[in-house]
Design an enzyme around this catalytic site. Structure first.
Site, PDB file in Angstrom:
ATOM      1  N   THR A  17       5.423  -5.487   8.652  1.00 37.49           N
ATOM      2  CA  THR A  17       5.510  -6.716   7.778  1.00 37.49           C
ATOM      3  C   THR A  17       7.276  -6.763   7.578  1.00 37.49           C
ATOM      4  O   THR A  17       7.634  -6.403   7.414  1.00 37.49           O
ATOM      5  CB  THR A  17       5.056  -6.441   6.440  1.00 37.49           C
ATOM      6  OG1 THR A  17       5.334  -4.863   6.156  1.00 37.49           O
ATOM      7  CG2 THR A  17       3.175  -5.971   7.315  1.00 37.49           C
TER       8      THR A  17
ATOM      9  N   CYS B  98      10.111   3.040   7.975  1.00 34.90           N
ATOM     10  CA  CYS B  98       9.873   2.986   6.417  1.00 34.90           C
ATOM     11  C   CYS B  98      11.534   3.286   6.638  1.00 34.90           C
ATOM     12  O   CYS B  98      12.239   3.241   8.447  1.00 34.90           O
ATOM     13  CB  CYS B  98       8.901   4.259   7.253  1.00 34.90           C
ATOM     14  SG  CYS B  98       9.757   5.483   8.073  1.00 34.90           S
TER      15      CYS B  98
ATOM     16  N   ILE C  76       1.516  -1.046   0.336  1.00 37.22           N
ATOM     17  CA  ILE C  76      -0.048   0.196  -0.225  1.00 37.22           C
ATOM     18  C   ILE C  76       0.980   1.558  -0.029  1.00 37.22           C
ATOM     19  O   ILE C  76       0.468   2.206  -0.974  1.00 37.22           O
ATOM     20  CB  ILE C  76      -1.088  -0.169   1.197  1.00 37.22           C
ATOM     21  CG1 ILE C  76      -1.470  -1.524   1.452  1.00 37.22           C
ATOM     22  CG2 ILE C  76      -1.515   1.134   1.423  1.00 37.22           C
ATOM     23  CD1 ILE C  76      -2.981  -0.933   0.295  1.00 37.22           C
TER      24      ILE C  76
ATOM     25  N   GLY D 238      -0.200 -12.103  12.343  1.00 35.10           N
ATOM     26  CA  GLY D 238      -0.795 -12.525  12.384  1.00 35.10           C
ATOM     27  C   GLY D 238      -1.433 -13.283  13.568  1.00 35.10           C
ATOM     28  O   GLY D 238      -2.042 -14.569  13.519  1.00 35.10           O
TER      29      GLY D 238
END
Ligand SMILES: Cc1cc2nc3c(=O)[nH]c(=O)nc-3n(C[C@H](O)[C@H](O)[C@H](O)COP(=O)(O)OP(=O)(O)OC[C@H]3O[C@@H](n4cnc5c(N)ncnc54)[C@H](O)[C@@H]3O)c2cc1C
Ligand SMILES: Cc1cc2nc3c(=O)[nH]c(=O)nc-3n(C[C@H](O)[C@H](O)[C@H](O)COP(=O)(O)O)c2cc1C
Ligand code: FES
Lengths: 314, 281
Positions: A190, A127, A69, A241
């Site tokens: 992630t 990031c 995204i 998860g």
């Protein structure tokens, strides 16, 4: 009386269940009363307006997903004007997730979102640091410590550092964040991954690669949450998860003081409500009276530090 | 052109409605021709307060080799509060829809919805033109029913590969629509012929609004006709979806509005958009 509360630094949450950044928004209020949640965590914002990545931005991998995204952002002004006021009507604390490509920009953004209505700042340091080599801040202890120190000086709000699994220095990064004054760690973002359509031979994501989340990612994030909880004294918030009450309990036992639910909400939009409902039953079934009895109760007594902090599969 | 990001949902002209996640019982799930299936669900009243053009996000069953993970978006083909039924018309294209096709009467299916913003019919629009191809007809079916309820004149141009997979012709005819069919097989579905047929319709009865879905080819043709004759239009678009309710930002598409490129979420601001603002891709 069962005690579902949990403490994250100076904040007491009424239960340990909250959403993960990027998998939650005001829109979910159309599905259930958001006030049942332990906290609200918003999608990461940047200062400037951004569009995010090309489509397709998501794809499935067996029982889990990849996303690229990126961080489409309406900018900090629109966020302060539209999003923060929306959450004013709720009791649950509001945690605002921020990101930037440089420490200076991080500082400015943290100052800008340190306004009434915001209860904590989640710092998405997973990031890329565009001022250096483009590697994520949270990949290295030095860049983690540098940016978190700057932010510690920039705001009085609690700072939660959100770590990345894309590092070989999990515990060093965790300690660096703690040393720099972080109030909690969110473990984790992630894991960089890829999928290719073998018929077209095209990568399944417009961005070629993206982050793995969902059940397939859980053992990795759980391992990290365990290692982080072992190496720091600040609370760890487990994330990765989670799709059942057993997953929640597993994270608490590993040392997490609370958990975030991400991908599972896409499949079962009311999953957080269900998990909050199931917690008391679980505690009763185990003759427990509080969440705190579970936190960090993993029976690893004999394990040596060398094992606990290992960064390679044995 | 400058780029800007989506509108806030809260400022949207459509009021936020409640979204339900419920298990429905399958009444039937039978093939309607070689390619399409009609799924009928027993649905509670609360989820049947729908608008034509809205959709549901279906949790397809997991069985054997078929293990879809995300939900799958599906237009509402019919919603019948009186019968307590919700219908979908779908084509099996991959894992999720193949899994849907395994559902037997009596099985349960978890649905999320109704979702998105549907079609508008303005009170002063009398003559409506629907143009759709393939499974796009599913999306336009409830619009035709609503148009009928409002006593509008309806022309439906239905396009397909061959006459054997032309769908819902009787459905539209029974609603009193003037149905025109075109197929690849008869070489009647090409753009030139479609343009001719639509121009004819405009000349004969006038057309106050055009509705369509999906296809890039149709989009470009209808944009051109709409511009030329000053006829407004709406299009239902598709994009891959994860959450279906506006949270994840995976379903964005670009639109041109007031000379600017804007991004909007198909699941939230859409799936129905202004015909002229849509960008063929
Ligand atoms: C708002 C909306 C309404 C729709 N209505 C209908 C309908 O009434 N009848 C019908 O047959 N189909 C409809 N579709 C398309 C339908 O969602 C896809 O055919 C379906 O998701 C394919 O899933 P699959 O697992 O069989 O295919 P796969 O190709 O295996 O799917 C892989 C992934 O891509 C996504 N995907 C693939 N094709 C599409 C597509 N065209 N649009 C969006 N996502 C896609 C899937 O959801 C899945 O996440 C609609 C799509 C949208 C967005
Ligand atoms: C679609 C999507 C968007 C995400 N966006 C963000 C984000 O903006 N900021 C962030 O820190 N994490 C983001 N994440 C990561 C999640 O917050 C979470 O760390 C990760 O998905 C693991 O949890 P899960 O397996 O429960 O989803 C995103 C994840 C997904 C799936
Ligand atoms: S599918 Fe998640 S925002 Fe549209």
């Amino acid at each position: 009386m069962l005690d579902l509360t949990t403490k994250i630094g100076s904040l007491t949450l009424k239960n340990p269940i909250m959403p993960a950044s990027g998998t939650f928004s005001e829109d979910l209020a159309q599905v259930f009363d958001l006030d049942v949640l332990g906290a609200h965590v918003t999608k990461t914002i940047t200062r400037e307006k951004r569009n995010g990545n090309p489509t397709p931005r998501v794809c499935e991998v067996r029982g889990s997903m990849l996303n690229s995204i990126g961080i489409p952002s309406k900018g900090v002004e629109a966020f302060i004007e539209n999003v923060i006021p929306f959450y004013a009507d709720f009791d649950a604390p509001l945690v605002v997730s921020v990101s930037a490509g440089s420490a200076d920009e991080f500082v400015t953004l943290c100052e800008e979102v340190s306004v009434a209505g915001v209860d904590a700042i989640e710092v998405n340091i997973s990031c890329p640091n565009i001022e250096e080599d483009g590697k994520a801040f949270a990949m290295r202890p030095s860049t983690t410590e540098m940016v978190m120190r700057r932010l510690r000086d920039a705001t009085d709000l609690p700072l939660w550092a959100k770590l990345t699994p894309n590092t070989g220095e999990t515990t060093e990064v965790a300690k660096a964040a703690e040393a720099a004054g972080a109030d909690a760690l969110v473990v984790s973002n992630t894991l960089l991954a890829m999928a290719i359509d073998i018929k077209t031979r095209k990568p399944k994501l417009g961005n070629l690669m993206g982050g793995l989340s969902g059940p397939a990612f859980k053992p990795i994030a759980l391992r990290m949450a365990f290692q982080c909880a072992k190496s720091v004294d600040i609370p760890v918030i487990g994330c990765g998860g989670i799709a059942s009450i057993e997953d929640v309990i597993e994270y608490l036992i590993a040392g997490a003081s609370a958990v975030q639910i991400g991908t599972a909400t896409f499949i079962e939009p009311k999953i957080m409500v269900r998990l909050i409902d199931e917690l008391p039953n679980y505690l009763r079934s185990q003759d427990l009276t509080s969440i705190s009895e579970l936190i960090g109760s993993v029976r690893d007594e004999e394990a040596a530090d060398g094992l606990v902090f290992i960064e390679a599969a044995p | 052109m400058s780029i800007s990001t989506p509108q806030m949902p809260l400022n949207s002209s459509h009021e936020a409605h409640q979204i339900f996640e419920v298990d429905c019982m399958v009444k039937s799930n039978a093939p309607v021709n070689g390619e399409y299936r009609l799924l009928k669900l027993d649905a509670p009243q609360k989820i049947l307060d729908c608008e034509p053009g809205q959709f549901f996000h279906l949790l397809c069953p997991v069985s054997g080799n078929l293990q879809p993970y995300f939900r799958r978006p599906m237009s509402i083909y019919g919603y019948y509060p009186d019968k307590g039924e919700l219908h979908f018309l779908y084509k099996v294209t991959g894992e999720g829809t193949a899994a849907l096709a395994t559902l037997q009467p009596g099985n349960s299916l978890n649905v999320l919805g109704p979702l998105g913003c549907g079609f508008d019919i303005k009170p002063d629009w009398k003559n409506l033109l629907l143009v759709a191809r393939g499974v796009g007809l599913a999306t336009l079916a409830p619009l035709a029913l609503e148009a009928r309820r409002q006593n509008k004149q309806l022309t439906a141009i239905c396009s397909a590969r061959s006459s054997s997979v032309l769908m819902s012709i009787d459905y539209f005819r029974n609603l009193g629509a003037n149905v025109i069919t075109v197929t690849d097989e008869d070489a009647t579905s090409n753009i030139e012929n479609l343009r001719r047929l639509i121009e004819l319709q405009i000349a004969k009865t006038g057309v106050d609004a055009i509705y369509t879905c999906g296809s890039n080819r149709l989009l470009k043709l209808l944009q051109s006709i709409g511009r030329q004759h000053g006829i407004p239009g709406q299009i239902a678009l598709e994009q891959q979806m994860a959450c279906g309710i506006g949270m994840c930002q995976c379903c964005v598409r670009q639109f041109e509005r007031n000379g600017k490129i804007v991004q909007e979420r198909v699941c939230k601001e859409g799936p129905v958009f202004d015909l002229q603002e849509a960008i063929a891709c």
